[in-house]
Design an enzyme around this catalytic site. Sequence first.
Site, PDB file in Angstrom:
ATOM      1  N   LYS A 112       0.814  -1.212   0.000  1.00 53.49           N
ATOM      2  CA  LYS A 112       0.000   0.000   0.000  1.00 53.49           C
ATOM      3  C   LYS A 112       0.856   1.274   0.000  1.00 53.49           C
ATOM      4  CE  LYS A 112      -3.986  -2.300   0.815  1.00 53.49           C
ATOM      5  NZ  LYS A 112      -3.528  -3.702   0.874  1.00 53.49           N
TER       6      LYS A 112
HETATM    7  C1  LIG Z   1      -4.098  -4.753   0.304  1.00 56.59           C
HETATM    8  C2  LIG Z   1      -3.301  -5.973   0.241  1.00 56.59           C
HETATM    9  C3  LIG Z   1      -3.574  -6.975  -0.687  1.00 56.59           C
HETATM   10  C4  LIG Z   1      -4.755  -6.908  -1.646  1.00 56.59           C
HETATM   11  O1  LIG Z   1      -4.661  -5.836  -2.540  1.00 56.59           O
HETATM   12  P1  LIG Z   1      -5.986  -5.275  -3.253  1.00 56.59           P
HETATM   13  O2  LIG Z   1      -5.546  -4.079  -3.997  1.00 56.59           O
HETATM   14  O3  LIG Z   1      -6.934  -4.941  -2.140  1.00 56.59           O
HETATM   15  O4  LIG Z   1      -6.497  -6.354  -4.106  1.00 56.59           O
HETATM   16  C5  LIG Z   1      -2.759  -8.083  -0.712  1.00 56.59           C
HETATM   17  N1  LIG Z   1      -1.734  -8.212   0.142  1.00 56.59           N
HETATM   18  C6  LIG Z   1      -1.440  -7.276   1.071  1.00 56.59           C
HETATM   19  C7  LIG Z   1      -0.300  -7.503   1.996  1.00 56.59           C
HETATM   20  C8  LIG Z   1      -2.203  -6.121   1.136  1.00 56.59           C
HETATM   21  O5  LIG Z   1      -1.903  -5.196   2.050  1.00 56.59           O
END
Ligand SMILES: *Cc1c(COP(=O)(O)O)cnc(C)c1O
Length: 492
Positions: A112
């Site tokens: 993120k």
């Molecule tokens: C947010 C997240 C995901 C999923 O990503 P999306 O964009 O919501 O599909 C997968 N792995 C981790 C560690 C995340 O923080």
Amino acid sequence: MQYFSTRNEKKLIPSYYAIKEGLAEDRGLFVPERIPEISLQQLRNMCSMNYQQRAYAVMRNYLPEFDEEELRDIISASYGSNFDVPTVAPVSFMDSKTGFLELWHGPTCAFKDIALQALPHLLTRSLQKADEKRTVCILVATSGDTGKAALEGFADVPGTKILVFYPRDGVSKTQRLQMITQSGENVFVSGVIGNFDDAQNGVKMIFADAKFAEELDKRGYFLSSANSINWGRLLPQIVYYFSAYCDSVNAGKILFGDSLTFAVPTGNFGDILAGWYAKQMGLPIRKLLCCSNQNNVLTDFIKSGTYDINRKFYTTISPSMDILVSSNLERLLYHISRDSSEVRSYMDALGKEGRYTVRHEILDAITKDFDAGFASDAETKESIREVYEKSRYLMDTHTATAWTILKKMRDAGEYTGPAIIVSTASPFKFSENVMTALRPDLPSMNLSTEDLARYTGQSVPAPLKNLEERQIRFEESVERSGMKDAVSRFLA
Ligand SMILES: *Cc1c(COP(=O)(O)O)cnc(C)c1O
């Protein structure tokens, strides 16, 4: 290049407005009116660029109101010493045809950060362009990683406030500690009694509450989103698909022009949708593997064309993928159908009956670009051990889900070609489950990041060190029905 809502293509708006608003008034998601192309020559040029230059080459196509100097400033402020490697999003190759795209070298050790280190810069400039005088209040529902990454991105950014709601029983201990110890004068964090969908629905209700918006307006505030429904979140994510492709070429793993498969651990469908945009822009991607845990609503959808949330919700060892309503899917449905009334009818059905079925032409178009699978917690843990024992590469639980699914498909004779696994979190962020995966013989109680560091001989990333010793600032949890009051109190 302008934008409009997935639920109304008639109202065109500039990019900065889409970023400022987050969600459209009609509750649709903003999409670009068309998807720009990157030629093979441009792609070839990108291969000799660094990450920041690649980011500029991609993002400039979507932000006509941002001039070159401004966008380059945003990018260099977003991807600098806040990442622990100069390459920002490096690919670590495990063998001749498998690489891990490591998206967790930022300040919160999860993917993120790639978007949320950029969003505050994109947003504050967007507010200026829109001549917005009110204070923006970022309202976030998080399955764990978004919350901390948003807090870290927005803490003490002038002209902003940030409020984060997380499901009280649906995040890891590390994730919770990271959030409730957040510093910053403009931040607020609260648990919600329920799961991620409860938190997300609560946030959506607050956004849809026109009377509350009016009240906040009087106080000089307006709400915006840092969830992956915001275009400003999605856009920076398109970059790393291009970057990983170039890195694969440069490392001699593929020939320029060859296509690559990406296996993506998926929750809200934001990460993988960015890959789909990259493919539409011309990046040679063979397939995007949509990888889920036991919450396999997307697997069923991609296999059958029916999206159905009338099912049990599981709390798994990959909590950031514990999602039933994957909001960003709406964008894909719009781009493929090119029909906002069709999208609206699906979303209405989802709201009323908890399910919808797409036309078979839509499903055909989806399966041209996507394949899907899911992995159980037991399989995921076994994969963590197997990969560590074979190649000493340490995967976190989300990444391991994707690895498991890719392996199953390879074992079945599909996808024998080169593939990149999108690695979304540092294993130290989920150390307890990673540790029990490596050592199933140990009792799982109280395994710490230090235990994992000792066992593997790797060091704990700095942002995850000494979390237990930091001061807890936010102990509160509220019912879903109490979320609005909590917002109101913070913005009093
Ligand atoms: C947010 C997240 C995901 C999923 O990503 P999306 O964009 O919501 O599909 C997968 N792995 C981790 C560690 C995340 O923080």
